[in-house]
Scaffold this motif. Structure first.
Motif, PDB file in Angstrom:
ATOM      1  N   THR A  54       0.872  -1.173   0.000  1.00 53.37           N
ATOM      2  CA  THR A  54       0.000   0.000   0.000  1.00 53.37           C
ATOM      3  C   THR A  54       0.905   1.217   0.000  1.00 53.37           C
ATOM      4  O   THR A  54       1.633   1.463   0.960  1.00 53.37           O
ATOM      5  CB  THR A  54      -0.908   0.004   1.243  1.00 53.37           C
ATOM      6  N   ASP A  58      -2.953   4.587  -2.417  1.00 50.03           N
ATOM      7  CA  ASP A  58      -3.577   3.266  -2.556  1.00 50.03           C
ATOM      8  C   ASP A  58      -4.547   3.023  -1.399  1.00 50.03           C
ATOM      9  O   ASP A  58      -4.223   3.297  -0.242  1.00 50.03           O
ATOM     10  CB  ASP A  58      -2.530   2.146  -2.534  1.00 50.03           C
ATOM     11  N   SER A  59      -5.713   2.466  -1.719  1.00 52.19           N
ATOM     12  CA  SER A  59      -6.668   2.101  -0.674  1.00 52.19           C
ATOM     13  C   SER A  59      -6.429   0.675  -0.184  1.00 52.19           C
ATOM     14  O   SER A  59      -6.997   0.251   0.816  1.00 52.19           O
ATOM     15  CB  SER A  59      -8.102   2.229  -1.198  1.00 52.19           C
ATOM     16  N   SER A  60      -5.584  -0.059  -0.904  1.00 51.85           N
ATOM     17  CA  SER A  60      -5.236  -1.442  -0.551  1.00 51.85           C
ATOM     18  C   SER A  60      -3.890  -1.743  -1.198  1.00 51.85           C
ATOM     19  O   SER A  60      -3.398  -0.960  -2.016  1.00 51.85           O
ATOM     20  CB  SER A  60      -6.317  -2.411  -1.053  1.00 51.85           C
ATOM     21  N   PRO A  61      -3.268  -2.878  -0.866  1.00 49.22           N
ATOM     22  CA  PRO A  61      -1.985  -3.203  -1.506  1.00 49.22           C
ATOM     23  C   PRO A  61      -2.159  -3.406  -3.005  1.00 49.22           C
ATOM     24  O   PRO A  61      -2.761  -4.380  -3.438  1.00 49.22           O
ATOM     25  CB  PRO A  61      -1.577  -4.509  -0.817  1.00 49.22           C
ATOM     26  N   GLN A  62      -1.648  -2.467  -3.814  1.00 53.41           N
ATOM     27  CA  GLN A  62      -1.805  -2.594  -5.258  1.00 53.41           C
ATOM     28  C   GLN A  62      -0.656  -1.998  -6.059  1.00 53.41           C
ATOM     29  O   GLN A  62      -0.761  -1.827  -7.272  1.00 53.41           O
ATOM     30  CB  GLN A  62      -3.135  -1.976  -5.709  1.00 53.41           C
ATOM     31  N   ALA A 101      -6.407 -13.224  -3.854  1.00 52.51           N
ATOM     32  CA  ALA A 101      -7.248 -12.050  -4.119  1.00 52.51           C
ATOM     33  C   ALA A 101      -7.280 -11.810  -5.618  1.00 52.51           C
ATOM     34  O   ALA A 101      -6.672 -10.871  -6.125  1.00 52.51           O
ATOM     35  CB  ALA A 101      -6.695 -10.825  -3.384  1.00 52.51           C
ATOM     36  N   LEU A 104      -7.449  -8.487  -7.682  1.00 52.87           N
ATOM     37  CA  LEU A 104      -6.321  -7.558  -7.755  1.00 52.87           C
ATOM     38  C   LEU A 104      -5.055  -8.354  -8.043  1.00 52.87           C
ATOM     39  O   LEU A 104      -4.281  -8.647  -7.141  1.00 52.87           O
ATOM     40  CB  LEU A 104      -6.156  -6.798  -6.431  1.00 52.87           C
ATOM     41  N   LYS A 123      -7.866  -4.356 -11.443  1.00 44.28           N
ATOM     42  CA  LYS A 123      -9.005  -5.036 -10.848  1.00 44.28           C
ATOM     43  C   LYS A 123      -9.747  -5.901 -11.853  1.00 44.28           C
ATOM     44  O   LYS A 123     -10.703  -6.581 -11.510  1.00 44.28           O
ATOM     45  CB  LYS A 123      -9.971  -4.015 -10.244  1.00 44.28           C
ATOM     46  N   LYS A 193      -0.535 -10.829   0.871  1.00 47.96           N
ATOM     47  CA  LYS A 193      -0.146 -10.098   2.065  1.00 47.96           C
ATOM     48  C   LYS A 193      -0.116  -8.602   1.816  1.00 47.96           C
ATOM     49  O   LYS A 193       0.283  -8.156   0.754  1.00 47.96           O
ATOM     50  CB  LYS A 193       1.240 -10.548   2.547  1.00 47.96           C
ATOM     51  N   SER A 194      -0.524  -7.877   2.793  1.00 47.81           N
ATOM     52  CA  SER A 194      -0.391  -6.424   2.762  1.00 47.81           C
ATOM     53  C   SER A 194       0.962  -6.062   3.345  1.00 47.81           C
ATOM     54  O   SER A 194       1.259  -6.403   4.489  1.00 47.81           O
ATOM     55  CB  SER A 194      -1.498  -5.770   3.590  1.00 47.81           C
ATOM     56  N   VAL A 196       3.269  -3.006   4.301  1.00 47.28           N
ATOM     57  CA  VAL A 196       3.190  -1.565   4.528  1.00 47.28           C
ATOM     58  C   VAL A 196       4.598  -0.997   4.633  1.00 47.28           C
ATOM     59  O   VAL A 196       5.443  -1.603   5.248  1.00 47.28           O
ATOM     60  CB  VAL A 196       2.395  -1.257   5.816  1.00 47.28           C
TER      61      VAL A 196
END
Length: 196
Positions: A54, A58-62, A101, A104, A123, A193-194, A196
């Motif tokens: 993230t 980013d609103s999520s890990p992308q 996921a 994504l 997406k 996994k996210s 950060v």
């Protein structure tokens, strides 16, 4: 019409004659639309691998990144429009993470100020020929990105790394490319996994 068809056949012959099969670290052929592979840095002094984080807005890990603490990273799968069962250099590809996921996972390149053209996750599934290529660099590989297609030709850019904070982000640029080896991913179902 016959001349055009002959020219196309000739170009395909030249392509097949100049392309080289891509192999993993076990010297086995890399599969087209099958198998999962880690991308392990072979340069830049990094010991990590490709994953997602993230970053920025980013609103999520992308965002595709390389981190020293990532281990083998997230595995990828290569998908070529060609019907061959293996991947060769110079071939247009789609690339996706093999994760839990699936909404994504497909790689795409988006312009992001001030970083430039950054590899992000899409997406939606990409059903085109793709815009990524793999090229050999001695006993390793690098990515090329087809940045622009026009009537007069194609503009290519290498994928390299840009450091922002704790992240090495994968971006389309020329000079100092991200050089990697391809390692087969075995066992288990990787988790998304996210980072950060």
């Amino acid at each position: 019409m016959r001349t055009t068809l002959f020219g196309l056949c000739f170009l395909l012959f030249v392509y097949k004659a100049t392309s080289v099969s891509i192999v993993d670290t076990d010297n086995e052929l890399v599969g087209n639309q099958e198998g999962a592979y880690y991308l392990i840095p072979a340069s830049n002094g990094l010991s990590g691998a490709i994953g997602v984080a993230t970053v920025g807005n980013d609103s999520s890990p992308q965002t595709s990144v390389v981190l020293d603490t990532l281990g083998n990273g997230l595995p990828v799968r290569f998908a070529s429009f060609w019907i061959d069962s293996t991947i060769s250099t110079g071939r247009l590809l789609n690339i996706r993470f093999v994760t839990s996921a699936p909404e994504l996972e497909w790689w795409e390149v988006e312009e992001e100020f001030p970083i430039g053209w950054t590899v992000k996750l899409s997406k939606t599934a990409i059903m085109t020929m793709g815009r990524f290529r793999i090229e050999a660099v001695k006993d390793s590989y690098k990515f090329m990105y087809e940045h622009e297609r026009t009537e007069t030709g194609v503009t290519m850019a290498e994928l390299g790394l840009v450091r922002t904070g704790v992240h090495y982000r994968l971006v389309a640029k020329n000079g100092d490319p991200f050089i990697f080896k391809i390692k087969k991913a075995t066992g288990g179902n990787p988790r998304f996994k996210s980072i950060v």
